[in-house]
Design a protein around this motif. Structure first.
Motif, PDB file in Angstrom:
ATOM      1  N   MET A  17       0.850  -1.180   0.000  1.00 47.58           N
ATOM      2  CA  MET A  17       0.000   0.000   0.000  1.00 47.58           C
ATOM      3  C   MET A  17       0.894   1.241   0.000  1.00 47.58           C
ATOM      4  O   MET A  17       2.008   1.210   0.529  1.00 47.58           O
ATOM      5  N   THR A  18       0.393   2.324  -0.567  1.00 49.16           N
ATOM      6  CA  THR A  18       1.135   3.584  -0.542  1.00 49.16           C
ATOM      7  C   THR A  18       1.053   4.176   0.871  1.00 49.16           C
ATOM      8  O   THR A  18       0.150   3.825   1.649  1.00 49.16           O
ATOM      9  N   PRO A  19       1.973   5.075   1.200  1.00 46.25           N
ATOM     10  CA  PRO A  19       1.877   5.732   2.516  1.00 46.25           C
ATOM     11  C   PRO A  19       0.525   6.424   2.742  1.00 46.25           C
ATOM     12  O   PRO A  19      -0.007   6.386   3.855  1.00 46.25           O
ATOM     13  N   ASP A  20      -0.032   7.016   1.705  1.00 47.73           N
ATOM     14  CA  ASP A  20      -1.342   7.655   1.838  1.00 47.73           C
ATOM     15  C   ASP A  20      -2.432   6.617   2.115  1.00 47.73           C
ATOM     16  O   ASP A  20      -3.358   6.879   2.893  1.00 47.73           O
ATOM     17  N   ASP A  45      -2.797  -7.151  -0.605  1.00 45.68           N
ATOM     18  CA  ASP A  45      -3.633  -8.355  -0.544  1.00 45.68           C
ATOM     19  C   ASP A  45      -4.066  -8.684   0.876  1.00 45.68           C
ATOM     20  O   ASP A  45      -5.153  -9.233   1.086  1.00 45.68           O
ATOM     21  N   VAL A  46      -3.241  -8.365   1.880  1.00 44.13           N
ATOM     22  CA  VAL A  46      -3.608  -8.603   3.275  1.00 44.13           C
ATOM     23  C   VAL A  46      -4.844  -7.784   3.627  1.00 44.13           C
ATOM     24  O   VAL A  46      -5.796  -8.284   4.221  1.00 44.13           O
ATOM     25  N   VAL A  47      -4.831  -6.527   3.231  1.00 41.18           N
ATOM     26  CA  VAL A  47      -5.954  -5.641   3.541  1.00 41.18           C
ATOM     27  C   VAL A  47      -7.202  -6.080   2.779  1.00 41.18           C
ATOM     28  O   VAL A  47      -8.296  -6.155   3.350  1.00 41.18           O
ATOM     29  N   PHE A  69      -3.322  -6.546  11.768  1.00 46.68           N
ATOM     30  CA  PHE A  69      -2.954  -6.509  10.360  1.00 46.68           C
ATOM     31  C   PHE A  69      -1.458  -6.794  10.276  1.00 46.68           C
ATOM     32  O   PHE A  69      -0.665  -6.157  10.980  1.00 46.68           O
ATOM     33  N   GLY A  70      -1.067  -7.723   9.434  1.00 40.80           N
ATOM     34  CA  GLY A  70       0.350  -8.019   9.271  1.00 40.80           C
ATOM     35  C   GLY A  70       1.064  -6.884   8.558  1.00 40.80           C
ATOM     36  O   GLY A  70       0.523  -6.282   7.629  1.00 40.80           O
TER      37      GLY A  70
END
Length: 66
Positions: free
Chosen positions: A3-6, A44-46, A29-30
């Motif tokens: 994921m991006t920082p934003d 993919d985790v999210v 959340f990993g």
């Protein structure tokens, strides 16, 4: 892939990396912490945690050894 920082800020509701890490840990959340001190979260985790059944675009997979 990551994921991006934003996107991490939007997910957690926090901009400060230490607060993001605290939230990600509490919500189970990993993630890993990069050399810059920012949490790195796999997209993919999210998606799987939020109930996505559609596989994301095929990207290289991260394998953690150890």
């Amino acid at each position: 892939m990551f994921m991006t920082p934003d996107e991490v800020a939007e997910l957690t509701g926090y901009k400060k990396p230490s607060a993001q890490i605290k939230w990600l840990t509490a919500e189970k959340f990993g993630f890993v912490v990069g050399g810059d001190g920012h949490p790195k979260v796999l997209r993919d985790v999210v998606l799987s945690r939020l109930g996505s059944t559609k596989p994301s675009k095929r990207e290289p997979q991260l394998r953690l050894m150890g």
